[in-house]
Design an enzyme around this catalytic site. Sequence first.
Site, PDB file in Angstrom:
ATOM      1  N   GLU A 169      26.796  30.998   8.260  1.00 54.58           N
ATOM      2  CA  GLU A 169      26.195  29.588   8.571  1.00 54.58           C
ATOM      3  C   GLU A 169      27.815  30.116  10.009  1.00 54.58           C
ATOM      4  OE1 GLU A 169      25.361  26.388   7.068  1.00 54.58           O
ATOM      5  OE2 GLU A 169      23.691  27.291   5.905  1.00 54.58           O
ATOM      6  N   GLU A 354      20.640  30.299   0.613  1.00 58.23           N
ATOM      7  CA  GLU A 354      20.833  28.741   0.560  1.00 58.23           C
ATOM      8  C   GLU A 354      19.799  27.768   0.835  1.00 58.23           C
ATOM      9  OE1 GLU A 354      24.574  26.399   1.828  1.00 58.23           O
ATOM     10  OE2 GLU A 354      25.750  28.172   2.077  1.00 58.23           O
TER      11      GLU A 354
END
Length: 452
Positions: A169, A354
């Site tokens: 991320e 995720e």
Amino acid sequence: MPTQPLPSFPPGFRWGVATASYQIEGAVAEDGRKPSIWDTFAATPGKVKNGESGAVACDHYHRWEGDLDLMQRLGVQAYRFSVAWPRVIPEGTGAVNERGLDFYDRLVDGLLARGIEPFATLYHWDLPQPLQDAGGWPWRGIVEPFVAYADAVTRRLGDRVRAYATLNEPWCSAIMGYDFGEHAPGLHDRALALQASHHLLLAHGEALPVMRANAPAAQHGIVLNLNPGYPASDSAADAEAARRFDGFFNRWFLDPVLLGRYPEDLWTGYGDAAPDVHDGDLEAISRPLDFLGVNYYNRTILAADPGELGVRPADGPADAEYTEMGWEVFPQGLTELLLRIHRDYPLPPVYITENGAAYRDEVVDGVVDDPQRVRYLDGHLRALHAAIAQGVDVRGYFAWSLLDNFEWAHGYGKRFGLVHVDYATQARIPKTSATWYADAIARQRAVVGSGA
Ligand code: FCB
């Protein structure tokens, strides 16, 4: 609990769980580990809820064997963990700390011994503090230390790891860290954040060939968090607001990585805040990937706004479900997101690295019943299946998270685990969702086999 079995996923599809080093390991001063920016940030008053930190977390550094046994009992096939840079190269540059690497060496062997495939992420936000002191991600000189770190890890762990992701991320590292100030290092500067984003991607690109040379049989990729923007109404102004949000959140990372260029509209819009980019940077950033990791939690609804930004987030539907984070439960967004990136980009195989939800779980008579989380997972897995059925090449799914853990600036109050953690005793209690997930995996394996 939903009783309808999930539709069958393709043969070879991997069922996993995910965690990250600073969120679970604890042992922050052991075996040569030195502070990361998250140790510093958490020690700064007012930054993390209740002044909490990852100093002990789930004590996974000492309890890893039990945690791997737990995973084995759930039947998970793959485990996505992250390696702590400040364990491996504690000063950020210079000497490799073999004792730090030993931990991951044992972890990887422990996974393989239990028939679980290791998926390692190199950078899940715990930057060695000395590198922040030298300028952090906005400083171009950070690229070389990252490559040296990636070299040390992949040299030691090699092909025993099935897949390596360079970064987790980068939007969060850059924007939450250097612009919104909600994550370490806690700064508020858009230009610094955009420069940070560029150097994160450059570090990713420059590390790839080194990682491939050290681990030629492993897959190499990157993990992006993608958050689709939806307009609040069918007005043209709201559609434009959603498009701008999508640019800021998604295209700013997808375009350089997968197309080798920054999006024109954003570049122009950022004006003086646009990053300094050198010749050859975008070629490095867009080096071919074996996979793209996608983290998906929710969507954002946008409306046009007369203020400086021109855009504001709007409320979600009143009848929707919301998680403890205040995030709308919107599984359909996952299908639409995957179809869209499949349409707009030359997409490598995808892993959902995720997906999950925080709820206010309680232990009652030794049991944690979390039907909302079961619904969340069930809904998103069906949404994922719909995207696969429409042609998106998705190879696996990692539930966030194996354990309740340190949820960054929210501290320990937000519980994302399939397994409940009592932080006073470190007792682990698998929640109803863990049993449900284990059952879903077992059914899939019975239908399609474990695949190769
Ligand atoms: C993601 C992070 C992960 C976790 C989840 C809830 O943004 O990658 O560490 O905090 O959100």
